[in-house]
Design a protein around this motif. Structure first.
Motif, PDB file in Angstrom:
ATOM      1  N   LYS A  53      48.174  29.673 -17.636  1.00 53.60           N
ATOM      2  CA  LYS A  53      48.285  28.410 -16.895  1.00 53.60           C
ATOM      3  C   LYS A  53      47.140  27.478 -17.291  1.00 53.60           C
ATOM      4  CE  LYS A  53      51.630  29.752 -14.112  1.00 53.60           C
ATOM      5  NZ  LYS A  53      52.920  29.205 -14.012  1.00 53.60           N
ATOM      6  N   ALA A 106      47.645  34.462 -17.336  1.00 55.25           N
ATOM      7  CA  ALA A 106      49.062  34.152 -17.539  1.00 55.25           C
ATOM      8  C   ALA A 106      49.265  32.909 -18.403  1.00 55.25           C
ATOM      9  CB  ALA A 106      49.758  33.975 -16.192  1.00 55.25           C
ATOM     10  N   GLU A 135      44.183  35.571 -12.526  1.00 51.97           N
ATOM     11  CA  GLU A 135      45.541  35.953 -12.919  1.00 51.97           C
ATOM     12  C   GLU A 135      46.280  34.770 -13.543  1.00 51.97           C
ATOM     13  OE1 GLU A 135      47.295  37.508  -9.350  1.00 51.97           O
ATOM     14  OE2 GLU A 135      46.169  39.386  -9.472  1.00 51.97           O
ATOM     15  N   MET A 136      46.094  33.592 -12.988  1.00 51.64           N
ATOM     16  CA  MET A 136      46.760  32.412 -13.529  1.00 51.64           C
ATOM     17  C   MET A 136      46.223  32.066 -14.919  1.00 51.64           C
ATOM     18  SD  MET A 136      47.110  30.152 -10.059  1.00 51.64           S
ATOM     19  CE  MET A 136      48.311  28.964 -10.618  1.00 51.64           C
ATOM     20  N   ILE A 190      46.579  25.053 -12.288  1.00 57.70           N
ATOM     21  CA  ILE A 190      45.876  25.848 -11.279  1.00 57.70           C
ATOM     22  C   ILE A 190      45.437  24.953 -10.128  1.00 57.70           C
ATOM     23  CG2 ILE A 190      43.815  27.236 -10.824  1.00 57.70           C
ATOM     24  CD1 ILE A 190      44.116  28.252 -13.755  1.00 57.70           C
ATOM     25  N   GLN A 207      43.267  35.218  -7.865  1.00 58.61           N
ATOM     26  CA  GLN A 207      44.450  34.437  -8.190  1.00 58.61           C
ATOM     27  C   GLN A 207      44.183  33.494  -9.370  1.00 58.61           C
ATOM     28  OE1 GLN A 207      46.008  32.447  -4.765  1.00 58.61           O
ATOM     29  NE2 GLN A 207      48.092  32.638  -5.532  1.00 58.61           N
ATOM     30  N   PHE A 267      48.476  23.945  -8.097  1.00 55.16           N
ATOM     31  CA  PHE A 267      48.940  25.053  -7.258  1.00 55.16           C
ATOM     32  C   PHE A 267      48.069  25.183  -6.013  1.00 55.16           C
ATOM     33  CE2 PHE A 267      48.513  29.482  -5.964  1.00 55.16           C
ATOM     34  CZ  PHE A 267      49.830  29.795  -5.670  1.00 55.16           C
TER      35      PHE A 267
END
Length: 147
Positions: A88, A86, A82-83, A93, A79, A96
């Protein structure tokens, strides 16, 4: 009741197919990742490693997600990757993960009203210990010496 060589051959083919099935289901690397699961961008890889060391594995609790082999840690690492891919920010992060799992997910939670006790308790205990030692030493210095 012998099944003959065909039964052994069928069992061997089925075993090989079952072993190959796991390999066929393996997911291809996600965008931005190389074949070993590392981020292709070296700057993102450095950020990933730093973030992964600062996040606690909620299953192991005493290991970072970078050091843990638990399934949950693997999912959290995926995760985070992926962030990062993307776009972020590190703060996004951490926010989140903290919103989802609580302050416990961070090894060093930031100072806030919610975490003031965590950060303040060691200093308070140190001051309390110093006050107790001071009082005991002062009382003993006033006691008469036995001869």
């Amino acid at each position: 009741m012998s099944r003959g060589p065909h039964a052994w051959l069928l069992a061997l083919v089925l075993a090989a197919a079952a072993a190959g099935f796991g390999e066929a289901r393996a997911e291809p690397p996600a965008a931005g990742l190389d074949a070993h699961g590392q981020l292709q961008n070296p700057e993102l890889q450095v950020r990933f490693e730093r973030i992964a060391k600062e996040l606690r594995c909620l299953q192991c609790q005493n290991e970072s997600i970078a050091d843990s082999n638990a399934d949950l840690a693997r999912d959290l690492r995926r995760q985070v990757r992926e962030m990062l891919v993307a776009g972020k920010s590190d703060d996004a992060i951490f926010s989140f993960m903290t919103d989802r799992y609580g302050e416990f997910v961070r090894f060093a939670p930031p100072l806030s009203p919610k975490t003031a006790l965590i950060w303040g308790a060691p200093f308070f205990m140190l001051l309390l210990g110093a006050a107790v030692i001071y009082r005991v030493v002062r009382q003993r210095s006033r006691m008469p010496l036995d001869e």
